[in-house]
Motif scaffolding. Structure first.
Motif, short mmCIF file in Angstrom:
data_model
loop_
_atom_site.label_atom_id
_atom_site.label_comp_id
_atom_site.label_asym_id
_atom_site.label_seq_id
_atom_site.Cartn_x
_atom_site.Cartn_y
_atom_site.Cartn_z
N TYR A 1 1.01 7.78 61.00
CA TYR A 1 0.17 8.77 60.29
C TYR A 1 -0.59 9.69 61.23
CZ TYR A 1 1.27 5.90 56.25
OH TYR A 1 1.93 5.22 55.28
N TRP B 1 -2.19 5.61 46.59
CA TRP B 1 -2.27 4.21 46.92
C TRP B 1 -0.94 3.64 47.40
CZ3 TRP B 1 -6.72 1.36 47.03
CH2 TRP B 1 -7.87 2.00 46.53
N THR C 1 -4.29 6.77 54.02
CA THR C 1 -3.55 7.37 52.92
C THR C 1 -4.38 7.50 51.65
OG1 THR C 1 -2.69 5.21 52.27
CG2 THR C 1 -1.35 6.50 53.78
N VAL C 2 -5.22 6.52 51.35
CA VAL C 2 -6.01 6.61 50.12
C VAL C 2 -7.28 7.41 50.38
CG1 VAL C 2 -7.20 5.34 48.33
CG2 VAL C 2 -5.09 4.44 49.31
N ASP D 1 1.97 -1.86 51.91
CA ASP D 1 1.54 -2.72 53.02
C ASP D 1 1.09 -4.08 52.50
OD1 ASP D 1 2.10 -1.40 55.28
OD2 ASP D 1 0.05 -0.87 55.82
N ALA E 1 1.15 3.85 50.05
CA ALA E 1 1.32 3.22 51.35
C ALA E 1 0.53 1.92 51.44
CB ALA E 1 0.87 4.17 52.45
N PHE E 2 -0.68 1.94 50.89
CA PHE E 2 -1.51 0.73 50.93
C PHE E 2 -0.88 -0.40 50.11
CE2 PHE E 2 -4.99 -1.71 48.86
CZ PHE E 2 -5.42 -2.39 49.99
N THR F 1 -4.00 1.41 56.76
CA THR F 1 -3.15 2.23 55.91
C THR F 1 -3.97 2.81 54.76
OG1 THR F 1 -1.31 0.80 56.43
CG2 THR F 1 -1.05 2.25 54.54
N LYS F 2 -4.84 1.99 54.20
CA LYS F 2 -5.65 2.50 53.09
C LYS F 2 -6.58 3.62 53.57
CE LYS F 2 -9.40 1.59 50.01
NZ LYS F 2 -10.54 2.12 50.73
N VAL G 1 -3.83 -4.18 59.27
CA VAL G 1 -2.81 -3.15 59.03
C VAL G 1 -2.95 -2.52 57.65
CG1 VAL G 1 -0.34 -2.77 58.82
CG2 VAL G 1 -1.21 -4.04 60.76
N PRO G 2 -3.02 -3.31 56.56
CA PRO G 2 -3.22 -2.66 55.26
C PRO G 2 -4.54 -1.90 55.18
CG PRO G 2 -2.64 -4.96 54.96
CD PRO G 2 -2.85 -4.76 56.42
#
Lengths: 299, 390, 285
Positions: free
Chosen positions: B107, A22, B81-82, A28, A24-25, B77-78, B73-74
């Motif tokens: 990424y 988690w 990465t998640v 952000d 990076a999220f 990213t999720k 953006v978030p």
């Protein structure tokens, strides 16, 4: 005070915590929390003199546009500072002209001011016009965490300014101005100076927040950068958290922005209904904002 | 007993299956949500079909970009990465897609762009090796519209165009090019900006009356369609053609008498009669119980279908291998044949559709009918329109 | 000259609808003392009601007018009882956040129920035109203007002739005195808030015919209404129509006479407002 420092420490340590998948999220989301909390603090700083600004979206946008236009020539940091200065100067202009307007009148005048600025951004050919303006990434994009730490820097500055105002004679002058300008004058408060300085400092931080925001989203257009929605967000957060304080907007920013992100992940469709419901309930049951929950320690 | 066989069958299929986790990032709220939801319907329909065939198994992870960079953006990213997806379908609104470019480059997923027509997006993804852009670029849109204008000038003697364009990024992006090109075609041009949704066209249309345009061309959103048609009549403006270019049209507009003979441009309609389109419409009706008019639905459908074919060919869930297979892919779609080539500007390497997918339609007695170019037309083009003849 | 008069006419017609929406806002602000950010959502309610009745039963929006008026009145009354009354004595900013929250809820409920699609109705008179010599009048904008004017005149009569109306004006002028005079402020507030919503609901029906119904249809008009109310002087009901007229004429003149003016309309609207506010605050000293 301890809560404020604790929250700031959390932001500073966040990139070094073992957050696993988690990370990076969270970083952000943390970035946007920092930027919006700084914006909220800067709004609160102005509100402490009784000036309800609906132009903070525009100050934010000016800072962002400053970065977008100047960063290619001057580099990240000088552009950031000049962009903020641009926001500050425009705020002085607004403040000087609308000095005698109070409460809702000031709010509407600042709204009008911000709409005019947005149209200018739309029409000025060098600002990219309606198509928008690309923004170079912070520090050449070499370091992915650069926006995060720039955001942290802006937040620290906003907190420092707010604490300085809150704890010193300036804060008293602000409170006196808010409660009654006439009385404040009698008490020897230089009302004009207090109002203009608050507005200048408040818009400066808002401009910085906007500049950092631009470096993260990499692209600006007038409808997004100068949006009224952002101006409203800047006032929703402090009211939700607790007005005229440092902890209130900070806490409000952390909770409200992360809450919105979380609701969007869990509920997806219609999450804003829940978000609006939470706002309404908060006002009905926490009239002093989140700070009321903490026992209303402030005077 | 049959259950056991089914189980064995399923196990066998799972063994031969390539599994891919796909991130889907679309505007499910905010200004672009009409297109975003249509696209999601198409994507889910295609994923169901692919998974039912059993050779490839696609697991969709859907996220809402809110038509807002600060939310998009978030969310991306999720996903990266998640949820650890290697393939992302998304990028509908241009501004948001631009904002995503930083995260994408960090990424390095395989990015399949569904919309994002603005050529500034092309600059943002310049040199990024895993960027596949299905939708035509804005210069393709301009080219397609100009082809229509050339026809109008040559076949119908149209000479004057009045342009109404909304002053946001959508309406203003190509406006300079349009004006120059229309003048090159021999048109007299007058252009006026407006604020979308304000519904106040009376003053500008009144001014256009002195110009007496043959064509009233408007570039805006669905909210502007009815006010323009109604107010043109109210001020007594009588163009021979009302031609609109919004991303989608209002619901109920086709039933409104004012829509009669209004023309527009789209990449797809449910009445398009190629095999792939007919199959899509049927499958869509079966799953959702209705027919869509949004071309973003088949666009999403096509992306997933092409992805599945590429995965099958690559026989691997590795993004580079999938991209390689996708680059060499050829398939029939509701829009016509799809294959990837470098974009006209040379900035990106994999461009799917071009100007050829666009066609012009007219609202005729309650439905939209393709009228131009000739090879796609199902009914004759009506010029001048009913609003002129009145 | 013809163009000039036509432009004035266009501005005048627009001012009617502006004034109708803004009067509701001025009522809730002047009488109840609430800055209602959800005012535009009452308008949206009217627009959707008109759309639904038309789409389901083919009901003419003219007939929906009364229904929307009543429905919005009810919703406004409920809102007052459930949400506004508890915060009547709370700080202004809290009230603002509350109504903002309500606006977010209503807008997104509409989004959930109807999607973001724009929806339109099609009554037979939608594009009908009246010609007066060289001038063109859209029947619907003209009708909307007449209706708005009629409603506003009724309201005016209500305020000057009826006991209740006088009580409302008394509350608007001074929040303490009515209590002393034995006027029931509660009922007055309820009525004023309901009436404010009802006016917005009726305006919503008109806009569904002139423009469209969508979750955000109210937003633009609320913004302009705030501007008009501020220009009129907060809570000054009589000033609303002149203020609406000034702003609508400024808009019409700019978009007719300035090349590319359509893009400047908003800016001019707010510039006029800004200068007026600032100018008045200077003269006041």
């Amino acid at each position: 005070m301890r809560a404020v420092l604790g929250l700031l420490l959390l932001f500073a340590l966040l990139p070094f915590l073992p957050l696993g998948d988690w990370r990076a999220f969270v970083l952000d989301v943390g970035f946007f929390v920092q930027v919006l909390a700084a914006l909220a603090l800067s709004w609160d700083l102005v509100a402490r003199t009784g000036q309800l600004s609906l132009a903070h979206g525009a100050f934010f946008g000016l800072g962002a546009y400053g970065v977008g236009l100047l960063a290619p020539e001057l580099g990240t940091l000088p552009a950031l500072l000049l962009g903020a200065l641009l926001a500050g100067l425009s705020a002085l202009l607004l403040g000087a002209v609308a000095l005698r307007l109070h409460g809702l009148y000031f709010a509407i005048a600042s709204l009008a001011f911000s709409e005019v600025l947005r149209t200018l951004a739309l029409k000025l050919p060098f600002a990219g016009g309606p198509i928008g303006l690309p923004v170079p990434p912070a520090l050449g994009g070499a370091w992915p965490l650069a926006p995060y730490f720039l955001g942290l820097g802006v937040l620290l500055l906003a907190v420092a300014l707010s604490l300085w105002a809150e704890r010193g004679a300036f804060g008293l002058a602000q409170a006196a101005t808010r409660q009654s300008e006439a009385v404040a004058r009698v008490l020897g408060v230089r009302v004009v100076r207090v109002k203009l300085l608050s507005l200048f400092l408040g818009s400066l931080t808002a401009g910085l927040a906007g500049g950092v925001y631009g470096m993260k989203t990499l692209f600006l257009n007038p409808y997004d950068a100068f949006s009224l929605a952002r101006a409203v967000e800047a006032l929703v957060i402090p009211i939700f958290g607790g007005l005229y304080s440092t902890l209130g907007p900070l806490l409000g920013g952390v909770l409200l922005v992360s809450l919105e992100q979380a609701l969007r992940l869990w509920i997806q469709e219609g999450y804003l209904v829940v978000y609006g419901g939470i706002l309404v309930l908060a006002i009905l049951f926490l009239p002093k904002g989140l700070l009321g929950l903490l026992g209303g320690r402030r005077g | 007993m049959r259950k056991v066989w089914l189980l064995i069958g399923l196990l066998g299929m799972a063994w031969a299956q390539t599994q891919v986790k796909v991130g889907v990032l679309l505007p499910l709220s905010g200004p672009s949500s009409v297109s975003g939801k249509a696209a999601l319907n198409g994507i889910q329909l295609a994923a169901d079909e692919v998974n039912a065939q059993g050779k490839v198994r696609l697991e969709l992870v859907v996220a809402d970009d809110g038509t807002d960079p600060a939310k998009a953006v978030p969310a991306l990213t999720k996903l990266l990465t998640v949820d650890r997806v290697n393939v992302v379908i998304g990028g509908l609104a241009s501004g948001v897609t631009f904002a995503l470019s930083g995260t994408v480059k960090q990424y390095q997923p395989l990015f399949l762009a569904i919309g994002a027509a603005s050529s500034v997006v092309e600059q943002a993804f310049e040199g990024y090796p895993l960027f596949f852009h299905y939708h035509p670029w804005d210069y393709h849109n301009v080219a397609a519209a100009l082809q229509f204008f050339r026809y109008l000038a040559q076949a119908h003697g149209a000479k004057k165009v009045a342009i109404l364009y909304e002053d946001g990024p959508f309406g203003s992006a190509g406006i300079k090019v349009y004006q120059e090109q229309l003048k090159n075609l021999g048109y007299q041009v007058q252009a006026e900006p407006f604020k979308t949704g304000s519904g106040q066209f009376t003053p500008v249309l009144t001014r256009f009356k002195a110009f007496a345009p043959d064509i009233l061309y408007w570039i805006g959103y669905d909210v502007d369609a009815l006010p323009i048609a109604a107010q043109a009549r109210q001020v007594g403006l009588r163009p021979k053609l009302i031609y609109g270019a919004p991303p989608s049209w209002p619901i109920g507009f086709e039933k409104n008498p004012l829509s009669q003979d209004v023309a527009g441009m789209t990449a797809w309609l449910p009445t398009v009669s190629n095999t792939a389109s007919r199959r899509f419409v049927e499958a869509y009706r079966k799953k959702y119980g209705e027919v869509t008019e949004e071309y973003m639905a088949p666009m999403g459908y096509v992306i997933v279908k092409s992805l599945a074919q590429a995965v099958e060919r690559a026989g691997s869930a590795q993004k580079e291998r999938i991209a390689e297979a996708l680059a060499g892919l050829r398939m029939d779609t509701p829009f016509g044949p799809l294959s990837f080539k470098p974009s006209d500007t040379g900035k990106t390497r994999y461009q799917g559709f071009g100007p050829e997918v666009w066609f012009q339609f007219q609202y005729i007695q309650g439905t939209r009918r393709p009228v131009f170019p000739k090879e796609k037309a199902t009914v004759p083009f009506r010029y001048p329109g009913e609003y002129y003849l009145r | 000259m013809e163009l000039f008069l036509q432009t004035l006419l266009n501005g005048l017609l627009m001012a009617g609808v502006y004034a109708l929406v803004a009067t509701g806002l001025a009522l809730s602000l002047g009488v109840v003392g609430i800055v209602n950010f959800a005012h535009g959502e009452f308008l949206m309610l009217g627009a959707y009601l008109s759309y639904l009745l038309f789409a389901l039963w083919g009901l003419d929006p003219l007939l929906s007018l009364g229904l929307a008026f009543a429905a919005a009145f009810a919703v406004g009354g409920l809102t007052y009882y459930g949400l506004i009354r508890p915060v009547l004595k709370a700080p202004e900013l809290n009230q603002m956040l509350l109504t903002f929250g309500l606006s977010v809820i209503l807008q997104n409920l509409a989004l959930l129920l109807f999607g973001a699609d724009t929806r339109v109705v099609a009554p037979p008179y939608q594009a009908a035109t009246l010609t007066l010599g060289p001038f063109f009048l859209g029947a619907v904008p003209f009708g909307a203007f007449l209706l708005s004017a009629g409603l506003l005149l009724l309201l005016q009569a209500f305020f000057t002739r009826s006991r209740l109306g006088l009580a409302m004006r008394a509350v608007a002028q001074n929040r303490l005195a009515p209590g002393l005079l034995g006027i029931e402020a509660e009922g007055v507030y309820l009525l004023a808030f309901g009436l404010a919503a009802a006016l917005a609901g009726a305006a919503g029906v008109m806009l569904s015919v002139m423009l469209y119904a969508s979750p955000t249809v109210g937003f633009l008009f609320t913004l302009k209404s705030f501007a008009i109310v501020a220009l009129a002087g907060l809570g000054n009901l009589k000033g609303v129509f002149p203020a609406a007229l000034v702003l609508a004429l400024a808009e019409a003149l700019v978009s007719t006479y300035v090349p590319g003016g359509g893009g400047w309309v908003e800016a001019v609207f707010f510039l006029v407002l800004f200068l007026a506010l600032v100018g008045r605050s200077r003269r006041a000293l």
